[in-house]
Scaffold this motif. Structure first.
Motif, mmCIF file in Angstrom:
data_model
loop_
_atom_site.group_PDB
_atom_site.id
_atom_site.type_symbol
_atom_site.label_atom_id
_atom_site.label_comp_id
_atom_site.label_asym_id
_atom_site.label_seq_id
_atom_site.Cartn_x
_atom_site.Cartn_y
_atom_site.Cartn_z
ATOM 1 N N SER A 78 0.865 -1.186 0.000
ATOM 2 C CA SER A 78 0.000 0.000 0.000
ATOM 3 C C SER A 78 0.897 1.229 0.000
ATOM 4 O O SER A 78 2.090 1.143 0.334
ATOM 5 C CB SER A 78 -0.875 0.027 1.258
ATOM 6 O OG SER A 78 -0.050 0.173 2.403
ATOM 7 N N ALA A 79 0.301 2.372 -0.333
ATOM 8 C CA ALA A 79 1.052 3.626 -0.208
ATOM 9 C C ALA A 79 1.343 3.902 1.260
ATOM 10 O O ALA A 79 2.377 4.470 1.606
ATOM 11 C CB ALA A 79 0.270 4.780 -0.823
ATOM 12 N N PHE A 80 0.423 3.510 2.122
ATOM 13 C CA PHE A 80 0.627 3.717 3.564
ATOM 14 C C PHE A 80 1.982 3.154 3.977
ATOM 15 O O PHE A 80 2.814 3.845 4.572
ATOM 16 C CB PHE A 80 -0.507 3.027 4.333
ATOM 17 C CG PHE A 80 -0.517 3.314 5.813
ATOM 18 C CD1 PHE A 80 -1.463 4.164 6.358
ATOM 19 C CD2 PHE A 80 0.412 2.714 6.668
ATOM 20 C CE1 PHE A 80 -1.487 4.425 7.733
ATOM 21 C CE2 PHE A 80 0.392 2.972 8.035
ATOM 22 C CZ PHE A 80 -0.556 3.827 8.567
ATOM 23 N N LEU A 83 5.078 4.804 2.205
ATOM 24 C CA LEU A 83 5.444 6.096 2.773
ATOM 25 C C LEU A 83 6.032 5.934 4.179
ATOM 26 O O LEU A 83 7.049 6.552 4.513
ATOM 27 C CB LEU A 83 4.212 7.012 2.812
ATOM 28 C CG LEU A 83 3.705 7.470 1.436
ATOM 29 C CD1 LEU A 83 2.277 8.019 1.537
ATOM 30 C CD2 LEU A 83 4.627 8.518 0.824
ATOM 31 N N TYR A 105 -4.625 14.380 3.014
ATOM 32 C CA TYR A 105 -5.134 13.008 3.099
ATOM 33 C C TYR A 105 -5.395 12.634 4.554
ATOM 34 O O TYR A 105 -4.564 12.885 5.432
ATOM 35 C CB TYR A 105 -4.109 12.070 2.464
ATOM 36 C CG TYR A 105 -4.411 10.610 2.640
ATOM 37 C CD1 TYR A 105 -5.585 10.067 2.135
ATOM 38 C CD2 TYR A 105 -3.527 9.777 3.327
ATOM 39 C CE1 TYR A 105 -5.868 8.730 2.316
ATOM 40 C CE2 TYR A 105 -3.800 8.438 3.503
ATOM 41 C CZ TYR A 105 -4.971 7.919 2.995
ATOM 42 O OH TYR A 105 -5.259 6.597 3.174
ATOM 43 N N VAL A 150 3.232 17.104 0.228
ATOM 44 C CA VAL A 150 2.081 16.323 -0.258
ATOM 45 C C VAL A 150 1.439 17.097 -1.402
ATOM 46 O O VAL A 150 0.985 18.230 -1.213
ATOM 47 C CB VAL A 150 1.038 16.080 0.854
ATOM 48 C CG1 VAL A 150 -0.037 15.123 0.338
ATOM 49 C CG2 VAL A 150 1.687 15.523 2.112
ATOM 50 N N ASP A 176 4.653 12.819 -0.921
ATOM 51 C CA ASP A 176 3.482 11.992 -1.156
ATOM 52 C C ASP A 176 2.907 12.507 -2.468
ATOM 53 O O ASP A 176 2.316 13.593 -2.519
ATOM 54 C CB ASP A 176 2.476 12.143 -0.018
ATOM 55 C CG ASP A 176 1.183 11.373 -0.286
ATOM 56 O OD1 ASP A 176 0.803 11.234 -1.468
ATOM 57 O OD2 ASP A 176 0.544 10.926 0.686
ATOM 58 N N VAL A 178 0.780 10.790 -4.451
ATOM 59 C CA VAL A 178 -0.337 9.911 -4.820
ATOM 60 C C VAL A 178 -1.298 10.594 -5.783
ATOM 61 O O VAL A 178 -1.681 10.015 -6.802
ATOM 62 C CB VAL A 178 -1.100 9.463 -3.550
ATOM 63 C CG1 VAL A 178 -2.398 8.765 -3.931
ATOM 64 C CG2 VAL A 178 -0.242 8.547 -2.692
ATOM 65 N N GLU A 179 -1.683 11.818 -5.470
ATOM 66 C CA GLU A 179 -2.725 12.460 -6.279
ATOM 67 C C GLU A 179 -2.167 13.114 -7.539
ATOM 68 O O GLU A 179 -2.919 13.665 -8.337
ATOM 69 C CB GLU A 179 -3.505 13.464 -5.429
ATOM 70 C CG GLU A 179 -4.304 12.812 -4.293
ATOM 71 C CD GLU A 179 -5.430 11.892 -4.758
ATOM 72 O OE1 GLU A 179 -5.742 11.891 -5.972
ATOM 73 O OE2 GLU A 179 -5.980 11.164 -3.915
ATOM 74 N N SER A 200 0.063 5.558 -4.756
ATOM 75 C CA SER A 200 -0.869 4.502 -4.369
ATOM 76 C C SER A 200 -1.484 3.853 -5.599
ATOM 77 O O SER A 200 -1.720 4.522 -6.612
ATOM 78 C CB SER A 200 -1.996 5.088 -3.508
ATOM 79 O OG SER A 200 -2.991 4.105 -3.278
ATOM 80 N N HIS A 202 -4.331 1.969 -4.927
ATOM 81 C CA HIS A 202 -5.640 1.599 -4.374
ATOM 82 C C HIS A 202 -6.700 1.744 -5.467
ATOM 83 O O HIS A 202 -6.551 2.540 -6.390
ATOM 84 C CB HIS A 202 -5.972 2.524 -3.191
ATOM 85 C CG HIS A 202 -7.241 2.156 -2.515
ATOM 86 N ND1 HIS A 202 -8.426 2.832 -2.753
ATOM 87 C CD2 HIS A 202 -7.542 1.163 -1.639
ATOM 88 C CE1 HIS A 202 -9.387 2.267 -2.034
ATOM 89 N NE2 HIS A 202 -8.874 1.257 -1.357
ATOM 90 N N LYS A 205 -7.721 5.081 -7.035
ATOM 91 C CA LYS A 205 -6.723 5.994 -7.619
ATOM 92 C C LYS A 205 -6.646 5.826 -9.134
ATOM 93 O O LYS A 205 -7.294 4.949 -9.711
ATOM 94 C CB LYS A 205 -5.357 5.759 -6.983
ATOM 95 C CG LYS A 205 -5.385 5.620 -5.474
ATOM 96 C CD LYS A 205 -5.648 6.917 -4.737
ATOM 97 C CE LYS A 205 -5.900 6.623 -3.278
ATOM 98 N NZ LYS A 205 -5.686 7.690 -2.359
ATOM 99 N N GLY A 212 -2.176 -1.353 -3.293
ATOM 100 C CA GLY A 212 -0.762 -1.332 -3.661
ATOM 101 C C GLY A 212 -0.213 0.075 -3.596
ATOM 102 O O GLY A 212 -0.977 1.051 -3.556
ATOM 103 N N TYR A 334 -10.872 16.755 2.250
ATOM 104 C CA TYR A 334 -9.889 16.637 3.325
ATOM 105 C C TYR A 334 -10.390 17.287 4.622
ATOM 106 O O TYR A 334 -9.724 18.160 5.196
ATOM 107 C CB TYR A 334 -8.566 17.252 2.905
ATOM 108 C CG TYR A 334 -7.813 16.450 1.860
ATOM 109 C CD1 TYR A 334 -7.994 15.072 1.746
ATOM 110 C CD2 TYR A 334 -6.912 17.062 1.005
ATOM 111 C CE1 TYR A 334 -7.280 14.335 0.798
ATOM 112 C CE2 TYR A 334 -6.197 16.332 0.059
ATOM 113 C CZ TYR A 334 -6.392 14.963 -0.037
ATOM 114 O OH TYR A 334 -5.683 14.251 -0.959
HETATM 115 C C1 LIG Z 1 -4.905 7.300 -0.979
HETATM 116 C C2 LIG Z 1 -3.799 8.108 -0.487
HETATM 117 C C3 LIG Z 1 -2.786 7.561 0.320
HETATM 118 C C4 LIG Z 1 -2.801 6.125 0.832
HETATM 119 O O1 LIG Z 1 -2.839 5.184 -0.151
HETATM 120 P P1 LIG Z 1 -3.073 3.619 0.217
HETATM 121 O O2 LIG Z 1 -2.461 2.895 -0.931
HETATM 122 O O3 LIG Z 1 -4.550 3.448 0.302
HETATM 123 O O4 LIG Z 1 -2.387 3.329 1.507
HETATM 124 C C5 LIG Z 1 -1.760 8.376 0.728
HETATM 125 N N1 LIG Z 1 -1.717 9.672 0.373
HETATM 126 C C6 LIG Z 1 -2.661 10.245 -0.395
HETATM 127 C C7 LIG Z 1 -2.551 11.676 -0.772
HETATM 128 C C8 LIG Z 1 -3.749 9.485 -0.839
HETATM 129 O O5 LIG Z 1 -4.693 10.060 -1.586
#
Ligand SMILES: *Cc1c(COP(=O)(O)O)cnc(C)c1O
Length: 404
Positions: A78-80, A83, A105, A150, A176, A178-179, A200, A202, A205, A212, A334
């Motif tokens: 996961s991204a969790f 990170l 987030y 982020v 981070d 992710v977005e 991420s 997920h 996304k 993942g 958020y």
């Molecule tokens: C969804 C998200 C995460 C976490 O992603 P996971 O893969 O669900 O753990 C982290 N940071 C941001 C900005 C996100 O949108």
């Protein structure tokens, strides 16, 4: 069937039929080609190589590194955990604070805590909704272990400014991202910045691997350390060389992620259509402004965020209640901001005026694969309708609440 709202009692919150039988969420829920998913899956299934850095995972890492223009990609469950593992490794020893924005987030602070560190919240910039060197600088102190940039859901944070601040104050910086998986930031591909950027996969996304995450980096040393740490810290059979976790990506998730990656350009084109539909309709509604994607940068057009100003006649939460009742699962963006939550762990922050100003004014609108351009038209019809009849809507709800 989309039922238009002709009178107040047509609103679902006031007892009418909801607009959507199947709710429309803010998650991507990308559905790639099934045959493609099966073809990637066959690369591991026949060999019974289900996990532990199997052939599909290695292919995915190579494809993602190319996609971002990075030298290395290390996947995680996961991204969790991607990170948290990276934060733990990069944090300056003997120091405890990680600077993150409060308007971000919802689980960001828990990621810092999972890394054994303490969140220090910074404010955001009113225009970009993101942290900047100017909002991070006042948070830097003798206990700062790491700065996490982020990227917000629309456009990027000032990554270059944060990297410069980090070298000036001698604190490592990671992102981070992710977005902003598809975006460029000042023309530079997100994921190709030098240190470490987390993503991420997920299901909600842009790239859907069910679950993942991954880190991109140009540092071979960081790549090696992260791949050790995602798998217990084992180097050989029994030699443990680092404090690790079990945070490996399995092969079936990697297969889904590859099928989804193959579809990403088409996905972005579809998102562009949705964005344009919202853009055109929101221009006609007073009091609501679309957060616009930057021209001249590469963007995924994925997230639709609307900001209310004082002309909008309803509160943010009532606006969301009205939409959710219709099956349009809009969400507060958020919100609540992280510094306003009660937590079982320690957090640190000073005044955050811009975050407090913004935190009740932003709405994350339904978007992604389940939302058609026609759906967007219907959602916007509801918003235009409730804005024309705001006083009457409020009066009806007061009566309803009194009866209840
Ligand atoms: C969804 C998200 C995460 C976490 O992603 P996971 O893969 O669900 O753990 C982290 N940071 C941001 C900005 C996100 O949108």
């Amino acid at each position: 069937m989309l039922r238009p709202k002709g009178c107040l009692s047509d609103l679902a919150l006031l007892g009418g039929e909801p607009l959507f039988e199947r709710p429309k969420s803010i998650g991507g829920l990308v559905r790639p080609d099934f045959e493609r998913f099966m073809r990637y899956s066959s690369l591991f299934f026949d060999k019974r190589r289900y996990t532990n850095n199997g052939p599909v995972n290695r292919l995915l890492e190579q494809r993602l590194a190319e996609f971002h223009g990075a030298k290395h990609c290390i996947t995680f469950a996961s991204a969790f955990w991607a990170l948290a593992t990276t934060m733990r490794y990069l944090a300056l020893p003997g120091r405890s604070e990680v600077i993150i924005p409060s308007l971000t987030y919802r689980r960001m602070a828990e990621i810092v805590v999972a890394a054994g560190l303490v969140p220090r919240y910074c404010d955001v910039d009113r225009l970009s909704l993101a942290e900047t060197a100017a909002t991070v600088r006042p948070c830097v102190n003798g206990d700062t272990a790491l700065i996490v940039g982020v990227h917000p859901t629309v456009n990027c944070c000032d990554a270059h400014g944060l990297v410069d601040l980090g070298s000036e104050v001698g604190v490592p910086v990671m992102f981070d991202s992710v977005e902003s998986v598809y975006e460029t930031c000042g023309g530079k591909r997100v994921g190709s910045f030098d240190l470490a950027e987390g993503f991420s996969m997920h299901a909600t996304k842009l790239i859907n691997g069910f679950e993942g995450g991954y880190i991109t980096t140009n540092s071979p040393e960081l790549a090696e350390q992260l791949s050790l740490r995602r798998a217990f810290g084992f180097r050989d059979e029994d030699e443990i060389v680092a404090l690790g976790f079990n945070a490996k990506l399995n092969e079936v998730h990697a297969s889904m992620a590859l099928a989804s990656l193959d579809d990403v350009e088409a996905q972005v084109e579809r998102n562009r259509g949705r964005y344009e539909a919202y853009h055109g309709r929101l221009a006609e509604v007073a009091g609501l402004a679309l957060r616009e994607f930057a021209e001249g940068e590469r963007t995924s057009f994925k997230n639709i965020v609307v900001q209310m100003d004082d002309d909008w006649p309803l509160t943010r939460d009532l606006t969301i209640r009205l939409l959710v009742a219709e099956g349009a699962l809009a969400k507060p963006y958020y919100s609540p901001a992280l510094h306003t939550r009660r937590t079982s762990f320690e957090t640190r922050f000073d005044a955050l005026p811009v975050t407090e100003y913004l935190m009740d004014r932003l709405i994350w609108m339904p978007c992604g694969n389940q939302v058609s351009v026609a759906d967007i038209g219907a959602i916007m019809d509801v918003l235009a309708f409730v804005s024309r009849h705001a006083d009457a809507v409020r009066a009806h709800l007061e009566v309803q609440d009194r009866i209840a």
